[in-house]
Design a protein around this motif. Structure first.
Motif, PDB file in Angstrom:
ATOM      1  N   VAL A   1       0.863  -1.179   0.000  1.00  0.00           N
ATOM      2  CA  VAL A   1       0.000   0.000   0.000  1.00  0.00           C
ATOM      3  C   VAL A   1       0.903   1.234   0.000  1.00  0.00           C
ATOM      4  O   VAL A   1       1.794   1.352   0.846  1.00  0.00           O
ATOM      5  N   VAL A   2       0.685   2.114  -0.964  1.00  0.00           N
ATOM      6  CA  VAL A   2       1.461   3.358  -1.023  1.00  0.00           C
ATOM      7  C   VAL A   2       0.646   4.474  -0.375  1.00  0.00           C
ATOM      8  O   VAL A   2      -0.516   4.687  -0.736  1.00  0.00           O
ATOM      9  N   GLY A   3       1.257   5.167   0.592  1.00  0.00           N
ATOM     10  CA  GLY A   3       0.585   6.268   1.278  1.00  0.00           C
ATOM     11  C   GLY A   3       0.837   6.175   2.775  1.00  0.00           C
ATOM     12  O   GLY A   3       1.487   5.221   3.229  1.00  0.00           O
ATOM     13  N   GLY A   4       0.341   7.138   3.513  1.00  0.00           N
ATOM     14  CA  GLY A   4       0.656   7.085   4.942  1.00  0.00           C
ATOM     15  C   GLY A   4      -0.274   7.921   5.794  1.00  0.00           C
ATOM     16  O   GLY A   4       0.160   8.579   6.739  1.00  0.00           O
ATOM     17  N   GLY A   5      -1.576   7.875   5.492  1.00  0.00           N
ATOM     18  CA  GLY A   5      -2.522   8.656   6.286  1.00  0.00           C
ATOM     19  C   GLY A   5      -3.689   7.807   6.754  1.00  0.00           C
ATOM     20  O   GLY A   5      -3.658   6.575   6.673  1.00  0.00           O
ATOM     21  N   GLY A   6      -4.739   8.498   7.217  1.00  0.00           N
ATOM     22  CA  GLY A   6      -5.909   7.810   7.754  1.00  0.00           C
ATOM     23  C   GLY A   6      -6.603   6.959   6.705  1.00  0.00           C
ATOM     24  O   GLY A   6      -7.108   5.868   6.996  1.00  0.00           O
ATOM     25  N   ARG A   7      -6.640   7.470   5.481  1.00  0.00           N
ATOM     26  CA  ARG A   7      -7.255   6.711   4.387  1.00  0.00           C
ATOM     27  C   ARG A   7      -6.536   5.373   4.190  1.00  0.00           C
ATOM     28  O   ARG A   7      -7.162   4.315   4.108  1.00  0.00           O
ATOM     29  N   GLU A   8      -5.208   5.434   4.159  1.00  0.00           N
ATOM     30  CA  GLU A   8      -4.432   4.208   3.968  1.00  0.00           C
ATOM     31  C   GLU A   8      -4.619   3.260   5.153  1.00  0.00           C
ATOM     32  O   GLU A   8      -4.682   2.045   4.988  1.00  0.00           O
ATOM     33  N   HIS A   9      -4.728   3.836   6.350  1.00  0.00           N
ATOM     34  CA  HIS A   9      -4.945   2.998   7.530  1.00  0.00           C
ATOM     35  C   HIS A   9      -6.272   2.251   7.412  1.00  0.00           C
ATOM     36  O   HIS A   9      -6.370   1.054   7.705  1.00  0.00           O
ATOM     37  N   ALA A  10      -7.314   2.962   6.954  1.00  0.00           N
ATOM     38  CA  ALA A  10      -8.630   2.340   6.795  1.00  0.00           C
ATOM     39  C   ALA A  10      -8.590   1.254   5.709  1.00  0.00           C
ATOM     40  O   ALA A  10      -9.190   0.182   5.855  1.00  0.00           O
ATOM     41  N   ILE A  11      -7.877   1.530   4.628  1.00  0.00           N
ATOM     42  CA  ILE A  11      -7.759   0.538   3.541  1.00  0.00           C
ATOM     43  C   ILE A  11      -7.052  -0.713   4.063  1.00  0.00           C
ATOM     44  O   ILE A  11      -7.488  -1.849   3.834  1.00  0.00           O
ATOM     45  N   ILE A  12      -5.969  -0.508   4.798  1.00  0.00           N
ATOM     46  CA  ILE A  12      -5.179  -1.645   5.294  1.00  0.00           C
ATOM     47  C   ILE A  12      -5.994  -2.477   6.281  1.00  0.00           C
ATOM     48  O   ILE A  12      -6.009  -3.712   6.215  1.00  0.00           O
ATOM     49  N   LYS A  13      -6.693  -1.811   7.183  1.00  0.00           N
ATOM     50  CA  LYS A  13      -7.497  -2.566   8.151  1.00  0.00           C
ATOM     51  C   LYS A  13      -8.548  -3.409   7.431  1.00  0.00           C
ATOM     52  O   LYS A  13      -8.846  -4.533   7.832  1.00  0.00           O
ATOM     53  N   LYS A  14      -9.118  -2.872   6.368  1.00  0.00           N
ATOM     54  CA  LYS A  14     -10.149  -3.612   5.630  1.00  0.00           C
ATOM     55  C   LYS A  14      -9.513  -4.757   4.840  1.00  0.00           C
ATOM     56  O   LYS A  14     -10.057  -5.864   4.805  1.00  0.00           O
ATOM     57  N   LEU A  15      -8.376  -4.504   4.213  1.00  0.00           N
ATOM     58  CA  LEU A  15      -7.711  -5.567   3.442  1.00  0.00           C
ATOM     59  C   LEU A  15      -7.360  -6.746   4.350  1.00  0.00           C
ATOM     60  O   LEU A  15      -7.428  -7.901   3.945  1.00  0.00           O
ATOM     61  N   LYS A  16      -6.987  -6.430   5.585  1.00  0.00           N
ATOM     62  CA  LYS A  16      -6.565  -7.485   6.519  1.00  0.00           C
ATOM     63  C   LYS A  16      -7.690  -8.441   6.908  1.00  0.00           C
ATOM     64  O   LYS A  16      -7.442  -9.504   7.459  1.00  0.00           O
ATOM     65  N   GLU A  17      -8.941  -8.054   6.619  1.00  0.00           N
ATOM     66  CA  GLU A  17     -10.059  -8.948   6.946  1.00  0.00           C
ATOM     67  C   GLU A  17     -10.051 -10.180   6.050  1.00  0.00           C
ATOM     68  O   GLU A  17     -10.698 -11.174   6.351  1.00  0.00           O
ATOM     69  N   ASN A  18      -9.335 -10.119   4.924  1.00  0.00           N
ATOM     70  CA  ASN A  18      -9.260 -11.266   4.019  1.00  0.00           C
ATOM     71  C   ASN A  18      -8.151 -12.202   4.482  1.00  0.00           C
ATOM     72  O   ASN A  18      -6.982 -11.809   4.545  1.00  0.00           O
ATOM     73  N   PRO A  19      -8.506 -13.477   4.811  1.00  0.00           N
ATOM     74  CA  PRO A  19      -7.499 -14.408   5.332  1.00  0.00           C
ATOM     75  C   PRO A  19      -6.380 -14.730   4.334  1.00  0.00           C
ATOM     76  O   PRO A  19      -5.313 -15.216   4.735  1.00  0.00           O
ATOM     77  N   GLN A  20      -6.608 -14.444   3.051  1.00  0.00           N
ATOM     78  CA  GLN A  20      -5.549 -14.690   2.051  1.00  0.00           C
ATOM     79  C   GLN A  20      -4.418 -13.670   2.144  1.00  0.00           C
ATOM     80  O   GLN A  20      -3.360 -13.863   1.554  1.00  0.00           O
TER      81      GLN A  20
END
Ligand code: AMP
Ligand code: GLY
Length: 427
Positions: free
Chosen positions: A5-24
């Motif tokens: 993930v490229v970036g470093g703000g709240g938006r990226e944090h929200a994207i990362i938290k959501k991506l992590k819900e996928n067990p793959q």
């Protein structure tokens, strides 16, 4: 899967938290990330605008999928470069990112394809622009052509203000090269709605609508900011408005980009105004909004990675994108002085906020003793979902009130306008 993930703000944090819900998802690396993101992903200090640095990182550390979130790297061709390496990406290539990076490109596109927007003139000569604002209808809106951190727009209520805005952009260079060309446009009135939409260049799947609160002060006063808080859904985005937007704005925009030879793939952000003549485009962004993402993604029921892959693989038509019926509210906590000058390095006390809300980090760092400190204007986004908007707002403020640092500011009225509209509808 290994994800970048490229970036470093709240938006990226929200994207990362959501991506992590996928067990793959086995591993997420974020360039550069921040102190909060570092709890959810591996952060490596490569700047989001350092495209060579990103490319060389990916060469040495191959990934299966890359999400390029901010406008700058998209406009600089980060996705083009990663595609050239054979990396699958979420985000538009540079030619498509022009829809945000150049307001002149966006306005000319809308004019050519009949997409409703404010009437406008483009100037690259300061004298001509100054002559124009001496006679044009007032209020008028003066916009720098290029990216200006959301600060390149002046709404001038008097001729003097309009002249000053033209001079500041074109003569004083307040926005650097971004302001050497300007758009002067008609002032529109009506409630604003943000709609983020997934598109693979063939179909458009809008996400739940949202409302940003851009001014720094309660009651929408003071200077514009990157956004002081958001709610979703936006009550002004009725099913009738949504239907008109799809027919008159969303699909025509995708078709226009295809016709121009620069298909848009990624998240297209429609900044809309619902005027008495119908919905009109105020701006396009070539990316997820910040802090819209912090209320939209928590309501996404579908798996984010699956949807992002479908966008890249152009199979979005067959991929469901579903949202829960609830509501969400995100309150931004900012440094005193923002959006003007502010101090960094203040110790942050989170209290029990993390047990009460999603705490998305926008501008945080760790000091040498690993204590959390402020490192930006917007520092934290406190986001809660609930069955209804009043409860989401109440929960977000209860959690926000847990957080303390020296000089912290927040708006107290995030969501109040939306609640007023909902109340009126009921009566
Ligand atoms: P932008 O950066 O283009 O989104 O503009 C920032 C803010 O300025 C928008 O969210 C609107 O509130 C306001 N704005 C921009 N263009 C117009 C317009 N033509 N008429 C009225 N308000 C505008
Ligand atoms: N919140 C407005 C933006 O992301 O541009």
């Amino acid at each position: 899967m290994k994800i970048l993930v490229v970036g470093g703000g709240g938006r990226e944090h929200a994207i990362i938290k959501k991506l992590k819900e996928n067990p793959q998802v086995a591993e997420i690396t974020c360039l550069p990330g921040n102190a909060g993101i570092a709890r959810d992903a591996r952060c490596v200090p490569v700047k989001a605008t350092d495209i060579d640095g990103i490319v060389s990182y990916v060469r040495q550390n191959p990934v299966d999928f890359a999400v390029v979130a901010p406008d700058d790297p998209l406009a600089l061709g980060c996705v083009d470069r990663l595609h050239a390496l054979g990396v699958k990406c979420f985000g538009p290539e540079a030619a498509a990112a022009r829809i945000e990076a150049s307001k002149v490109f966006a306005k000319d596109l809308m004019k050519k394809y009949g997409i409703p927007t404010a009437a406008y003139e483009v100037f690259d000569d300061a004298d001509k622009a100054l002559a124009y604002v001496k006679t044009c209808p007032i209020p008028v809106v003066v916009k720098a052509d290029g990216l200006a951190l959301g600060k390149g727009v002046v709404i001038a209520f008097t001729r003097d203000e309009a002249e000053a805005a033209v001079k500041s952009a074109m003569i004083d260079g307040a926005f650097g090269a971004s302001g050497s060309r300007i758009v002067v446009e008609e002032f529109l009135e009506g409630p604003e709605v943000s709609v983020l939409a997934f598109t693979d260049g063939h179909v458009v799947k809008p996400m739940v609508s949202s409302m940003d609160h851009k001014r720094v002060g309660d009651g929408d006063v003071g200077p514009n900011t990157g956004g002081m808080g958001t709610i979703a859904p936006n009550p002004c985005y009725t099913p009738e408005v949504a239907e008109r937007c799809m027919k008159e704005i969303f699909l025509p925009t995708i078709q226009a980009m295809n016709a121009e030879g620069c298909p848009f793939k990624g998240c297209l952000y429609f900044g809309l105004m619902v005027t008495k003549d119908g919905p009109k485009v105020i701006e396009y962004n070539c990316r997820f909004g910040d802090p819209e993402t912090q209320v939209v993604l928590p309501l996404l029921k579908s798996d984010l990675l699956t949807v992002m892959l479908a966008v890249e693989n152009e199979t979005l038509a067959d991929t469901p994108v579903e949202f829960s019926d609830g509501a969400a509210c995100c309150v931004m906590l900012a440094s005193g002085g923002y959006p003007g000058k502010y101090e960094k390095g203040k110790a942050i006390d989170l209290g029990s906020a993390e047990a009460m809300a999603q705490v998305y980090h926008s501008g945080t760092a760790l000091d040498e003793d690993d204590n959390l400190i402020t490192a930006g204007g917007r520092v934290l986004g406190i986001s809660c979902t609930a069955d209804d908007l009043p409860t989401a707002i109440e929960k977000a403020y209860a959690a926000a009130d847990q957080v303390k640092w020296d000089g912290m500011i927040l708006r107290r009225d995030i969501g109040q306008r939306a609640l007023g509209i909902l109340k009126k509808e009921k009566n």
